[in-house]
Design a protein around this motif. Structure first.
Motif, PDB file in Angstrom:
ATOM      1  N   UNK A 437       0.877  -1.163   0.000  1.00  0.00           N
ATOM      2  CA  UNK A 437       0.000   0.000   0.000  1.00  0.00           C
ATOM      3  C   UNK A 437       0.918   1.217   0.000  1.00  0.00           C
ATOM      4  N   UNK A 438       0.699   2.120  -0.952  1.00  0.00           N
ATOM      5  CA  UNK A 438       1.611   3.254  -1.147  1.00  0.00           C
ATOM      6  C   UNK A 438       0.850   4.566  -1.025  1.00  0.00           C
ATOM      7  N   UNK A 439       1.577   5.672  -1.147  1.00  0.00           N
ATOM      8  CA  UNK A 439       0.966   7.008  -1.214  1.00  0.00           C
ATOM      9  C   UNK A 439       0.071   7.329  -0.012  1.00  0.00           C
ATOM     10  N   UNK A 440       0.516   6.963   1.159  1.00  0.00           N
ATOM     11  CA  UNK A 440      -0.240   7.309   2.371  1.00  0.00           C
ATOM     12  C   UNK A 440      -0.237   8.819   2.578  1.00  0.00           C
ATOM     13  N   UNK A 441      -1.271   9.334   3.223  1.00  0.00           N
ATOM     14  CA  UNK A 441      -1.195  10.735   3.645  1.00  0.00           C
ATOM     15  C   UNK A 441      -0.012  10.888   4.608  1.00  0.00           C
ATOM     16  N   UNK A 442       0.624  12.049   4.556  1.00  0.00           N
ATOM     17  CA  UNK A 442       1.774  12.262   5.455  1.00  0.00           C
ATOM     18  C   UNK A 442       1.308  12.606   6.862  1.00  0.00           C
ATOM     19  N   UNK A 443       0.163  13.310   6.925  1.00  0.00           N
ATOM     20  CA  UNK A 443      -0.336  13.781   8.225  1.00  0.00           C
ATOM     21  C   UNK A 443      -1.706  13.184   8.530  1.00  0.00           C
ATOM     22  N   UNK A 444      -1.968  12.973   9.804  1.00  0.00           N
ATOM     23  CA  UNK A 444      -3.289  12.509  10.238  1.00  0.00           C
ATOM     24  C   UNK A 444      -3.825  13.500  11.261  1.00  0.00           C
ATOM     25  N   UNK A 445      -5.061  13.911  11.099  1.00  0.00           N
ATOM     26  CA  UNK A 445      -5.635  14.896  12.015  1.00  0.00           C
ATOM     27  C   UNK A 445      -6.000  14.226  13.329  1.00  0.00           C
ATOM     28  N   UNK A 446      -5.495  14.781  14.420  1.00  0.00           N
ATOM     29  CA  UNK A 446      -5.798  14.257  15.750  1.00  0.00           C
ATOM     30  C   UNK A 446      -6.951  15.067  16.318  1.00  0.00           C
TER      31      UNK A 446
END
Ligand code: ASP
Length: 597
Positions: A437-446
């Motif tokens: 699985x590639x191209x993940x978002x770099x940031x995740x909103x907490x």
């Protein structure tokens, strides 16, 4: 020991050895007394051999007494003659099943106390209470054939991965266990320093920073079977300490790293269980994985792909879905082929899975012989043809629907997908379907803390096309991030790293890591990155989970020699344990009394 030292193991004798004199050493796995004739299964790491003592003769008193005194798990030496078993006694399941040893001498090397459980009677399904007992006497548990097989498999997989990397010019380099906190985002285990009062080492959550420094040092390609430590709450199948095959490479792009991952997995599966993984692994961008499988670790052993239903919902008459579509939410649909026979109760059970992952509910309808039936079908009568086409539906299918914000809708229906596959037995054992699985978002909103977290860790590189817009729209930024997944289990994760200090500062700023905090936590790394850092990237393979999957076990505890239980404790040596006051004083520590102490 001398004259009774083994001449063969318990796993190697076959018909060709008939007529030879042998000495075997091992443990008593089974005793059957047939009045004058006693059958003994002797076990060692290599297998089982049947020994037969015929003590019916008069001159056999001493041997009869020795055999009569045997108990399970005694450690013994047996000397005797190998002979073919009578044809009706041949056991094709057993490597040594063609022969038996006619026992002539028996020496008890040591006796065994009353057993807490039967060593040979375990495999697979253990209750928790029983597992506590197994962990308390782990040394006995490890005698079983299953655990011996798991440990050997682990060894072969480790050696194969090492070989695969060695042949790509990697160097195995060890990094310290006593160090500073690392950035994987879990709690640290800490070790007080006696020599530096009030100071603590942290056990590494991974060798992340050190391997990046090794790239800066010009090592080019590093790997290590690294022990990692994360102090997390007991949830799922986790161990406070676990093993990664950790590696890092210089002057590479994502494809180079993925190739190494493929080579390492292929070698481990080949040498571990004789399975050829199909290469190359398919690559699925994160967004597609979520849309199609409702998960960033899709299980590809079965299809059951999710479809988009948002436009159909917008045009339809089901108010809840219509409003959701108008609000900008997503409506996802899952076609369960041939499952129109599911009862209301069964659908409600599936709904529980959707709700666990944040869905408000699970809507459904059935594809009957004359069109859509029951559930929410009355709202979609006008769109039947369109729905059949969009979902490739056929009479006999069950359609399941979720409306929610995109990620929740995908995840919730993805959980239903997995549960359906489990119920229908679609997730076959012995089948392995890898993917990246590639191209993940770099940031995740907490949401809780109202800030951005790193989806992976804070040293991962954003993809080049987002470099100008990092700060404006962090949610849109994709990273050079990748995971390896087999059968729905995330087995590796990695990234191309940031090597430009200015970019690293921008990422820290988005993550709310102040200059002071960065300097305090990673100052040595930032300092090092002033001295010609090369572009680099890497990954780490969750080694325990990889072996677990190969072994077909349900928990990583079954592939770790001495694991902790789910409360991060070891019932065998009773760790963690209290320190006495003298030790505490030496470490400059004082323990605050708690309610239960
Ligand atoms: N250190 C990372 C982890 O433990 C893996 C990597 O990025 O190489 O997840």
């Amino acid at each position: 020991m001398h004259e009774m030292k083994r001449t063969a193991t318990c796993g190697e004798l076959d018909a060709a050895a008939a007529g030879t004199q042998v000495t075997l050493n091992g443990w008593v796995a089974r005793i059957r007394d047939h009045g004058g004739i006693t059958f003994l299964d002797l076990r060692d790491r290599y297998g089982l051999t049947q020994v037969v003592f015929d003590v019916s003769g008069e001159a056999q008193d001493a041997l009869a007494a020795a055999v009569g005194g045997l108990k399970l798990e005694y450690c013994v030496a047996v000397q005797g003659t190998v002979r073919r078993r009578p044809p009706d006694m041949v056991n094709p399941e057993l490597a040594t099943g063609a022969i038996e040893v006619a026992g002539e001498q028996l020496v008890v090397l040591s006796t065994c106390a009353t057993l807490p459980f039967m060593v040979s009677d375990q495999a697979g399904a253990h209750t928790e209470a029983r597992e506590e007992l197994r962990l308390k006497h782990r040394y006995l548990d490890l005698r079983s054939a299953t655990m011996q097989r798991n440990l050997a498999l682990r060894h072969h997989a480790a050696q194969a991965m090492r070989e695969a990397l060695n042949s790509c010019r990697f160097l195995e380099i060890e990094t310290p266990t006593l160090m500073r906190s690392t950035p994987e985002g879990a709690r640290d285990f800490v070790v007080p320093s006696r020599l530096n009062p009030g100071s603590f080492y942290a056990l590494p959550q991974s060798p992340q920073i050190l391997k990046q420094l090794l790239m800066l040092s010009g090592c080019d390609r590093y790997y290590q079977l690294a022990r990692c430590y994360r102090d997390e709450d007991a949830r799922g199948d986790r161990q406070p300490e676990f093993t990664q095959l950790d590696f890092e490479m210089t002057f590479v792009d994502q494809d180079d790293v993925l190739e190494v991952l493929e080579a390492a997995f292929a070698a481990a599966f080949r040498d571990g269980i004789g399975h050829e993984l199909p290469l190359p692994f398919p690559r699925i961008p994160f967004h597609d994985a979520m849309n199609r499988y409702g998960s960033d670790r899709p299980d590809l052993r079965f299809e059951l792909e999710l479809r988009d239903f948002t436009e159909l919902a917008r045009a339809g008459d089901f108010g809840i879905f219509k409003k959701a579509a108008e609000r900008g939410d997503t409506v996802k649909a899952l076609r369960a082929p041939g499952l129109a026979g599911y009862s209301r109760r069964q659908v409600e059970e599936l709904e529980e899975h959707a709700k666990t992952y944040g869905a408000a509910g699970l809507a459904w309808m059935k594809c009957g012989a004359d069109g859509l039936e029951s559930g929410v079908s009355r709202f979609y009568q006008a769109q039947q043809a369109e729905i059949y086409r969009a979902l490739d539906a056929e009479p006999g299918d069950l359609l399941l629907l979720v409306a929610a914000p995109w990620r929740t809708a995908c995840t919730a229906l993805g959980a239903v997908r997995t549960e359906l596959a489990r119920r229908e037995g679609l997730a076959a054992a012995g089948v392995f379907k890898p993917c990246f699985v590639t191209d993940f978002p770099l940031f995740a909103w907490n949401e809780e803390e109202q800030r951005w977290d790193a989806e992976h860790h804070m040293f991962s590189n954003p993809q080049a096309q987002y470099l100008d817009s990092l700060e404006q729209d962090p949610a849109a930024v994709r990273g050079e991030l990748y995971d390896a997944v087999i059968n729905g289990v995330e087995l590796a994760s990695g990234s191309i790293r940031i090597h430009d200090p200015a970019l690293q500062r921008r990422v820290f700023a988005i993550l709310g890591v102040s200059e002071e905090e960065a300097a305090q936590r990673f100052g040595f790394m930032l300092d090092a990155f002033r001295y010609g850092p090369p572009p680099h990237g890497g990954a780490a393979i969750g080694f325990d989970r990889t072996v677990m999957l190969m072994a077909g076990e349900a928990t990583i505890r079954d592939v770790i020699a001495f694991p902790k239980n789910t409360w991060a404790a070891s019932p065998m040596d009773n760790s963690p344990a209290r320190l006495d006051t003298h030790q505490l004083a030496e470490l400059h520590l004082q323990v605050r009394p708690t309610a239960d102490s």
